[in-house]
Design a protein around this motif. Structure first.
Motif, short mmCIF file in Angstrom:
data_model
loop_
_atom_site.label_atom_id
_atom_site.label_comp_id
_atom_site.label_asym_id
_atom_site.label_seq_id
_atom_site.Cartn_x
_atom_site.Cartn_y
_atom_site.Cartn_z
N GLY A 1 0.82 -1.21 0.00
CA GLY A 1 0.00 0.00 0.00
C GLY A 1 0.84 1.25 0.00
O GLY A 1 2.03 1.20 0.33
N ARG A 2 0.25 2.33 -0.38
CA ARG A 2 0.97 3.61 -0.36
C ARG A 2 -0.03 4.74 -0.15
O ARG A 2 -1.20 4.64 -0.53
CB ARG A 2 1.76 3.83 -1.64
CG ARG A 2 0.92 3.94 -2.90
CD ARG A 2 1.79 4.20 -4.12
NE ARG A 2 2.81 3.17 -4.32
CZ ARG A 2 3.67 3.17 -5.32
NH1 ARG A 2 3.65 4.16 -6.22
NH2 ARG A 2 4.54 2.19 -5.45
N LEU A 3 0.46 5.81 0.46
CA LEU A 3 -0.35 7.01 0.65
C LEU A 3 0.57 8.22 0.68
O LEU A 3 1.79 8.07 0.82
CB LEU A 3 -1.17 6.93 1.94
CG LEU A 3 -0.44 7.09 3.28
CD1 LEU A 3 -1.41 7.50 4.36
CD2 LEU A 3 0.25 5.80 3.68
N GLU A 4 -0.01 9.38 0.55
CA GLU A 4 0.75 10.62 0.57
C GLU A 4 0.32 11.44 1.78
O GLU A 4 -0.87 11.64 2.01
CB GLU A 4 0.54 11.40 -0.72
CG GLU A 4 1.50 12.56 -0.90
CD GLU A 4 1.41 13.16 -2.29
OE1 GLU A 4 0.63 14.14 -2.43
OE2 GLU A 4 2.07 12.66 -3.22
N LEU A 5 1.32 11.90 2.54
CA LEU A 5 1.05 12.69 3.74
C LEU A 5 1.52 14.12 3.54
O LEU A 5 2.50 14.37 2.83
CB LEU A 5 1.77 12.08 4.95
CG LEU A 5 1.37 10.65 5.34
CD1 LEU A 5 2.27 10.15 6.46
CD2 LEU A 5 -0.08 10.60 5.76
N ASP A 6 0.83 15.04 4.19
CA ASP A 6 1.23 16.45 4.20
C ASP A 6 1.94 16.70 5.52
O ASP A 6 1.32 16.68 6.59
CB ASP A 6 -0.01 17.33 4.08
CG ASP A 6 0.34 18.83 4.09
OD1 ASP A 6 1.54 19.15 4.18
OD2 ASP A 6 -0.60 19.64 4.06
N VAL B 1 12.44 20.87 2.05
CA VAL B 1 11.87 19.52 2.04
C VAL B 1 10.45 19.61 1.52
O VAL B 1 9.67 20.46 1.95
CB VAL B 1 11.88 18.90 3.45
CG1 VAL B 1 11.30 17.49 3.42
CG2 VAL B 1 13.31 18.88 4.01
N SER B 2 10.11 18.73 0.59
CA SER B 2 8.76 18.75 0.01
C SER B 2 7.71 18.59 1.10
O SER B 2 7.88 17.83 2.05
CB SER B 2 8.62 17.63 -1.02
OG SER B 2 8.92 16.37 -0.43
N LYS B 3 6.60 19.32 0.94
CA LYS B 3 5.50 19.17 1.88
C LYS B 3 4.86 17.79 1.76
O LYS B 3 4.42 17.21 2.76
CB LYS B 3 4.44 20.25 1.63
CG LYS B 3 4.90 21.66 1.95
CD LYS B 3 3.76 22.65 1.72
CE LYS B 3 4.17 24.07 2.04
NZ LYS B 3 3.06 25.02 1.83
N ALA B 4 4.79 17.27 0.55
CA ALA B 4 4.19 15.96 0.32
C ALA B 4 5.23 14.87 0.53
O ALA B 4 6.29 14.86 -0.11
CB ALA B 4 3.62 15.87 -1.09
N ILE B 5 4.93 13.95 1.43
CA ILE B 5 5.81 12.82 1.71
C ILE B 5 5.04 11.53 1.40
O ILE B 5 3.96 11.30 1.94
CB ILE B 5 6.27 12.81 3.18
CG1 ILE B 5 6.99 14.11 3.52
CG2 ILE B 5 7.17 11.60 3.45
CD1 ILE B 5 8.26 14.36 2.75
N ARG B 6 5.59 10.73 0.55
CA ARG B 6 4.94 9.46 0.19
C ARG B 6 5.41 8.36 1.15
O ARG B 6 6.61 8.23 1.43
CB ARG B 6 5.28 9.08 -1.25
CG ARG B 6 4.78 7.69 -1.64
CD ARG B 6 4.99 7.40 -3.11
NE ARG B 6 4.09 8.18 -3.95
CZ ARG B 6 3.97 7.99 -5.26
NH1 ARG B 6 4.69 7.08 -5.89
NH2 ARG B 6 3.14 8.74 -5.96
N VAL B 7 4.45 7.58 1.62
CA VAL B 7 4.74 6.43 2.49
C VAL B 7 4.31 5.17 1.77
O VAL B 7 3.20 5.10 1.22
CB VAL B 7 4.00 6.55 3.84
CG1 VAL B 7 4.28 5.33 4.71
CG2 VAL B 7 4.42 7.83 4.57
N GLU B 8 5.20 4.19 1.77
CA GLU B 8 4.91 2.93 1.09
C GLU B 8 5.15 1.77 2.05
O GLU B 8 6.20 1.71 2.72
CB GLU B 8 5.81 2.79 -0.14
CG GLU B 8 5.53 1.55 -0.98
CD GLU B 8 6.30 1.55 -2.29
OE1 GLU B 8 6.27 0.52 -2.98
OE2 GLU B 8 6.93 2.58 -2.60
N ILE B 9 4.16 0.87 2.13
CA ILE B 9 4.30 -0.28 3.02
C ILE B 9 4.29 -1.56 2.21
O ILE B 9 3.59 -1.67 1.20
CB ILE B 9 3.18 -0.33 4.08
CG1 ILE B 9 1.81 -0.56 3.43
CG2 ILE B 9 3.17 0.94 4.91
CD1 ILE B 9 0.74 -0.94 4.39
N LYS B 10 5.08 -2.51 2.66
CA LYS B 10 5.08 -3.86 2.10
C LYS B 10 5.11 -4.83 3.27
O LYS B 10 6.01 -4.73 4.12
CB LYS B 10 6.28 -4.08 1.17
CG LYS B 10 6.26 -3.24 -0.09
CD LYS B 10 7.46 -3.50 -0.97
CE LYS B 10 7.42 -2.64 -2.23
NZ LYS B 10 8.60 -2.87 -3.10
#
Length: 431
Positions: free
Chosen positions: A393-398, A415-424
């Motif tokens: 799964g993945r989502l984008e956090l502010d 640093v970008s405001k948008a940080i992508r998180v990816e789980i495996k």
């Protein structure tokens, strides 16, 4: 009486040239990066140069301390006997000034980076310091933890002194090189051979050893030069007070230990940590970065046939964030980012699940980092075979909503405001 050598020792020569090369490279580096850091196109390279500049500065500080210790315990060649008294005094005073500069330059730089304040933008900018990416160097705590007003004033004074001391170093280098060339080509007394063994050394008898009072006068004269330059220009660099004051934030209370998690009614799963990961990515100084959390725990109850009874709770040790960049990692553990000393964990809890068709699902829950709790939706895929499941799964956090890096970089300039998180996740049915 200890015999005076005709040349410096191999250790003294090596230290001299190592420090000389380091200082000569530092000066143009400092000029360039101070201007380049404000240009978006040069920001990424300037950031790297800043880290190298700091690392070389600490190297100079360590080598200078070693050189002073070596100088105090080993005799040095005598000056030519035909040198006039004032020339001998000036030569020794210049050497003392060099020692003072080699200490004062890195120390004022250390004070500056400890303030966590950027004079180029006159804004807070907390960046950790690592030595060539090998290990972290702590900031000076009595400066790092001071009020914004104190840190700002200290930053401007330290940088003012640092830059003017650099100009003082240029003047001394010119004088030093000019004097060495004069001795080699005009006086022909072999002084330059003291530091360059390949050159023939002069046969003239050395000058008499100066008395204790003279030696101290020479040292004080050199150190006084450094002190006058540093203090005078440091005070002159003090900024005008701002028209508005930054309000001091009250210290937040430490996070309480999470209570026991009530299990879901769906099937329980045991996560294979070695085959699973939580990664994050974004941009820093215009360049993409990727990191991971090395320590985290997950409790999962999930069944596509029992979504109402499904649940997941993930607890992450934020101090274990790794990006492969020691400076980034040190900054992430700072007070304005994850602050793991006060808030050791982040927590994601999913209490609602929705089928999207096929192997696709959606988890709705909350994410808590420090004192901020935000709603999140995590789309993911779920594939099971023989009691083993693979989840991705993945989502984008502010990060602004999570109050991460908001003191130094609220606008996302670094640093970008948008940080992508990816789980495996790889897991097996429990029981």
């Amino acid at each position: 009486m200890t015999a005076r050598p005709s040349r410096y020792s191999a250790v003294a020569i090596a230290l001299h040239w190592l420090i000389a090369i380091a200082i000569v490279t530092m000066i143009p580096m400092g000029w360039w990066m101070s201007d380049a850091i404000a240009e978006p196109s040069n920001q990424a390279l300037a950031y790297r140069v800043f880290q190298i500049h700091k690392s070389i500065g600490f190297l100079i500080l360590a080598l200078t301390a070693l050189r002073i210790l070596w100088r105090l315990t080993h005799p040095v060649p005598a000056l030519p006997g035909r040198m006039k008294g004032w020339e001998q005094f000036a030569a020794r005073a210049t050497h003392a000034a060099f020692y003072g500069l080699m200490l004062a330059l890195p120390l004022t730089g250390w004070v500056y980076v400890s303030t966590g304040w950027a004079v180029t933008t006159d804004t807070p900018l907390a960046v950790a310091t690592s030595w060539f990416g090998l290990f972290s160097i702590p900031h000076l705590p009595w400066i790092e933890h001071a009020s914004d007003a104190v840190r700002r004033t200290t930053a401007w004074m330290a940088m003012g002194a640092h830059s003017k001391l650099a100009w003082g170093a240029i003047v001394l280098i010119v004088l030093h090189v000019g004097a060495a060339l004069k001795h080699q080509f005009l006086d022909r007394d072999g002084v330059l051979s003291h530091m360059i063994p390949a050159l023939p050394h002069g046969e003239e008898a050395g000058a008499a050893e100066p008395g204790a009072a003279t030696r101290w006068a020479e040292r004080l004269a050199g150190l006084a030069l450094v002190a006058v330059i540093g203090v005078a220009f440091g005070l002159a660099a003090r900024p005008a007070p701002k028209t508005t004051e930054t309000a001091a934030a009250s210290a937040p209370a430490p996070v309480a230990v999470d209570a026991a998690v009530a299990p879901g009614t769906a099937a329980a799963w045991t996560v294979d940590r070695a085959a699973s990961s939580i990664e994050f990515s974004g941009t820093h100084a215009g360049n993409a970065f990727k990191g991971r959390f090395e320590q985290w725990e997950a409790q999962v109850w999930f069944d596509p046939a029992d979504l109402a009874g499904s649940k997941a709770v993930v607890t992450v040790r934020t101090s274990t964030a790794k990006t492969g960049d020691a400076t980034q990692e040190g900054s992430l553990t700072g007070a304005e980012w994850f602050d793991p000393e006060t808030y050791p964990t982040a927590r994601f809890e999913a209490a609602s699940f929705k089928a999207l068709g096929g192997n696709r699902y959606e988890a709705t829950g909350t994410l808590r980092i420090k004192t901020a709790t935000v709603p999140v939706i995590l789309p993911f895929t779920f594939d099971e075979a023989n009691g083993t499941a693979a989840v991705a799964g993945r989502l984008e956090l502010d990060r602004t909503a999570l109050n991460l890096g908001m003191t130094s970089d609220a606008g996302g300039d670094w640093v970008s405001k948008a940080i992508r998180v990816e789980i495996k996740v790889k897991a097996t049915r429990a029981g």
